[in-house]
Enzyme design. Structure first.
Site, PDB file in Angstrom:
ATOM      1  N   HIS A   1      -0.324   4.195   0.164  1.00 34.91           N
ATOM      2  CA  HIS A   1      -1.078   6.184   0.392  1.00 34.91           C
ATOM      3  C   HIS A   1      -1.670   5.593   2.569  1.00 34.91           C
ATOM      4  CE1 HIS A   1      -3.954   2.984  -0.502  1.00 34.91           C
ATOM      5  NE2 HIS A   1      -5.053   3.668  -0.148  1.00 34.91           N
TER       6      HIS A   1
ATOM      7  N   LYS B   1       0.863  -1.011   0.366  1.00 35.31           N
ATOM      8  CA  LYS B   1       0.126  -0.120  -0.198  1.00 35.31           C
ATOM      9  C   LYS B   1       1.021   1.221   0.020  1.00 35.31           C
ATOM     10  CE  LYS B   1      -4.420   1.912   2.469  1.00 35.31           C
ATOM     11  NZ  LYS B   1      -4.570   1.824   3.798  1.00 35.31           N
TER      12      LYS B   1
END
Ligand code: OMP
Length: 213
Positions: free
Chosen positions: A105, A103
């Site tokens: 963010h 991921k």
């Protein structure tokens, strides 16, 4: 065989999680039985499953500080086990899981849940040749944590890459126990005891003679 092992086999067969027929495994082997943990697919089934995992972990007496559920299938299994340990055994154990995609963010990273530290019990579904579970050891090592063991539904007791069982190889390589709620051995004993299931015994025994340890 412990009572919970007998109950677990009945539970898995009644709910067609454990099926007999002809199945091709990830390893390419053709098996007369298959265990599909994805079919514990209601809240009630998952709750009961978690209690079997918790019972197996407690009975094995292995010491651990955290449960780790490898993506994807280990995630609900680790969650269900953590709930059962809290509800039934008075143990509020931290748990976490990994995602397969990084991921980029928000909180970032590939791990979700409690910090991956201490003695880690991996919770997964089935070990056949042991390929899937090796990734979990890499993740635990990368986090600087220590593996405590692997908790699974079914140990198929098959040869891994060499002559030993996949599980014996893992135990030797990583120095931790593999705890199955049940193993092929108990499945065979169970089949012998159930008149309506005895028809499956010859194929399962022939498979064990070919690939078993
Ligand atoms: P190995 O990576 O060879 O140890 O195989 C384990 C994986 O095989 C499991 O995580 C399942 O995806 C799958 N599997 C089952 O789920 N149930 C079985 O009875 C047999 C297998 C398998 O393909 O060997």
């Amino acid at each position: 065989m412990h009572d919970y092992q007998y109950d677990f086999l009945r539970f898995a067969i009644d709910n067609q999680v454990l099926k007999f027929g002809e199945f091709t495994l990830k390893s390419g082997r053709r098996s007369p039985y298959f265990f599909n943990a994805g079919l514990f697919n209601t809240g009630g089934l998952l709750a009961r499953l978690g209690r079997f995992y918790a019972e197996a972990a407690v009975t094995a007496g292995v010491e651990f500080d955290l449960l780790f559920g490898p993506a994807y299938k280990g995630i609900p299994l680790a969650a269900a086990t953590a709930i059962a340990l809290a509800d039934r055994h008075g143990r509020d154990v931290p748990w976490c899981f990994n995602r397969k995609e990084t991921k980029d963010h928000g909180e970032g990273g590939n791990l979700v849940g409690a910090p991956l530290q201490g003695r880690v019990l991996i919770v997964d579904d089935v070990i056949t040749a042991g390929t899937a579970v090796r990734e979990s050891f890499d993740i635990i090592a990368a986090a600087g944590a220590t593996p405590a063991g692997i908790l699974i539904s079914l140990d198929r007791q098959e040869r891994g890459r060499g002559e030993r069982s996949a599980i014996q190889e893992i135990e030797a390589e990583y120095g931790v126990p593999v705890i199955g709620i049940v193993a092929l051995e108990q499945l065979i004993d169970y089949l012998r005891d159930q008149p309506e299931l005895q028809q499956h015994l010859p194929a399962v025994e022939a498979y064990r003679a070919e690939y078993g340890v």
